[in-house]
Design an enzyme around this catalytic site. Structure first.
Site, PDB file in Angstrom:
ATOM      1  N   SER A   1       9.870 -45.834 -14.454  1.00 43.70           N
ATOM      2  CA  SER A   1       9.414 -44.818 -15.403  1.00 43.70           C
ATOM      3  C   SER A   1      10.074 -43.461 -15.248  1.00 43.70           C
ATOM      4  CB  SER A   1       7.899 -44.667 -15.302  1.00 43.70           C
ATOM      5  OG  SER A   1       7.257 -45.768 -15.904  1.00 43.70           O
TER       6      SER A   1
ATOM      7  N   TYR B   1      -1.921 -43.489 -19.896  1.00 42.47           N
ATOM      8  CA  TYR B   1      -0.500 -43.772 -19.724  1.00 42.47           C
ATOM      9  C   TYR B   1      -0.171 -45.094 -20.410  1.00 42.47           C
ATOM     10  CZ  TYR B   1       3.946 -43.819 -17.144  1.00 42.47           C
ATOM     11  OH  TYR B   1       5.273 -43.808 -16.783  1.00 42.47           O
ATOM     12  N   SER B   2       0.852 -45.087 -21.248  1.00 38.73           N
ATOM     13  CA  SER B   2       1.217 -46.285 -21.988  1.00 38.73           C
ATOM     14  C   SER B   2       2.717 -46.341 -22.188  1.00 38.73           C
ATOM     15  CB  SER B   2       0.518 -46.287 -23.358  1.00 38.73           C
ATOM     16  OG  SER B   2       0.971 -47.374 -24.143  1.00 38.73           O
TER      17      SER B   2
ATOM     18  N   THR C   1       7.655 -40.740 -11.185  1.00 36.78           N
ATOM     19  CA  THR C   1       7.722 -41.893 -10.299  1.00 36.78           C
ATOM     20  C   THR C   1       7.962 -43.126 -11.156  1.00 36.78           C
ATOM     21  OG1 THR C   1       5.344 -42.280 -10.423  1.00 36.78           O
ATOM     22  CG2 THR C   1       6.129 -40.823  -8.678  1.00 36.78           C
ATOM     23  N   GLY C   2       8.334 -44.219 -10.521  1.00 38.04           N
ATOM     24  CA  GLY C   2       8.599 -45.417 -11.296  1.00 38.04           C
ATOM     25  C   GLY C   2       8.439 -46.683 -10.476  1.00 38.04           C
TER      26      GLY C   2
END
Length: 366
Positions: free
Chosen positions: A76, A172-173, A305-306
């Site tokens: 992300s 969050y989407s 972050t991801g």
């Protein structure tokens, strides 16, 4: 809120500068690997000084040491790049934050007349996250090379009821950024990958980031692993993440991007202020336009972050981008997290996650 981001609400003292500090950071990085992941990379930047450290393995078969320049899937973190492109188009009057989805992408999203680009960017649209569709998730696990079109992904999401009316909450989407990717392509007549290359990568001379369509990561890369049972999951269709999380990069170019963004090299000052205008869905956690803000004992950190199969990435910065910590890890649990406010994500097992938190605490708070 995002559990993988809120977990980074850390505090504590950092090591002194110099070789002693580097040795302490190397021990902390080694501690991440000792907690059960194959390898990890740490980049710490402050002022004109950059420290790069690696630990463990970038490939387990054959065993190949991790390299600080290895490429990772960064999940992300992609969203900050996409949001930057959208805001550049706003600055060029090709888009407006109050444009509706229906105006820019007619007929694709139900109730598109009620959803604005701003709400897509800051996750207040209410759109269901496509990763919450169990049929899609099962299909993606069984067929990791399957190619999905962005419109297929959006259709999967919009077959579900919205979580709330546009502007009526925060959730969050990843669906939001698929819609934004389609809007960028419609507004420019070019692919999202082309816009990324021409607007960000080439002007900043970034050679490592890419939004790939092929399942194999190009160049020198760290293999990503599910940890229990151990499985190499490096090869997979990036179409399941695309504008929401399909970027590949190394640590250095992530740091260069965020320095350029936060110092005002990519956006006008008024647009950067808009990007940093946040909603606060949980204590110590706030989200702007493709940019998150976390609070910890030595101040706020900005970035993203991801998580993606086999990879976890953290890119955290001071507001002006002069202090930075990048942590890249090549292992995740095999299953998605439990839903957090409707969102599920790839994550580190608890012990490794705690070790990453300690590492970031040590590296950032100077």
């Amino acid at each position: 809120m995002l559990a993988f981001a809120l977990a980074l609400a850390f505090g504590g003292a950092a090591p002194p500068r110099g070789t002693g500090g580097e040795a302490q950071l190397q021990r902390a990085l080694d501690g991440v690997v000792a907690a059960g992941v194959p390898g990890a990379v740490l980049l710490v930047h402050e002022g004109n000084r950059t420290m790069r450290l690696a630990s463990g393995y970038g490939n387990l078969r054959p065993r190949t040491p991790m390299r600080t320049g290895d490429r990772f899937r960064v999940g992300s973190i992609t969203k900050t790049f996409v949001a930057t492109i959208v805001l550049q188009l706003v600055g060029e009057h090709k888009l407006a934050l109050d444009d509706t989805v229906e105006r820019r992408l007619p007929g694709v999203v139900p109730n598109g007349n009620g959803i604005t680009l701003r709400q897509l960017l800051n996750h207040t649209s209410g759109l269901f996250d496509y990763g919450g569709d169990s049929t899609f998730v099962d299909d993606a696990y069984r067929h990791p090379l399957k190619d999905w079109t962005p419109r297929q992904i959006v259709a999967i999401a919009t077959a579900h009821k919205p979580r709330f009316a546009p502007g009526g909450g925060w959730s969050y989407s990843d669906t939001n950024y698929y819609v934004l990717g389609l809007i960028v392509e419609a507004a420019t007549g070019h692919s999202l990958a082309s816009e990324l290359r021409n607007r960000i990568l080439l002007p900043l001379h970034l050679t490592e980031p890419s939004l790939d369509s092929a399942p194999q990561i190009a160049g020198r890369y760290a293999h990503g692993y599910f940890l229990e049972p151990l499985q190499d999951v490096s090869v997979g269709s990036p179409s399941v993440f695309w504008a929401a999380g399909g970027l590949v990069s190394n640590a250095d170019d992530l740091a260069r991007f965020y320095r350029a963004l936060l110092s005002g090299r990519l956006l006008r000052a008024d647009l950067l202020r808009l990007m940093q205008t946040v909603v606060t869905p949980a204590p110590d956690f706030a989200y702007g336009l493709g940019l998150l803000r976390l609070r910890e004992q030595c101040g706020y950190v900005w970035g993203h972050t991801g998580g993606s199969p086999g990879y976890v990435a953290n890119a955290l910065n001071s507001k002006d981008g002069r202090r930075q910590v990048i942590v890249l890890v090549n292992g995740t649990a095999a299953s998605l997290s439990a839903p957090v406010n409707g969102f599920q994500f790839f994550h580190l097992p608890r012990r490794a996650g705690d070790a990453v938190e300690r590492l970031i605490r040590t590296a950032y708070c100077r």
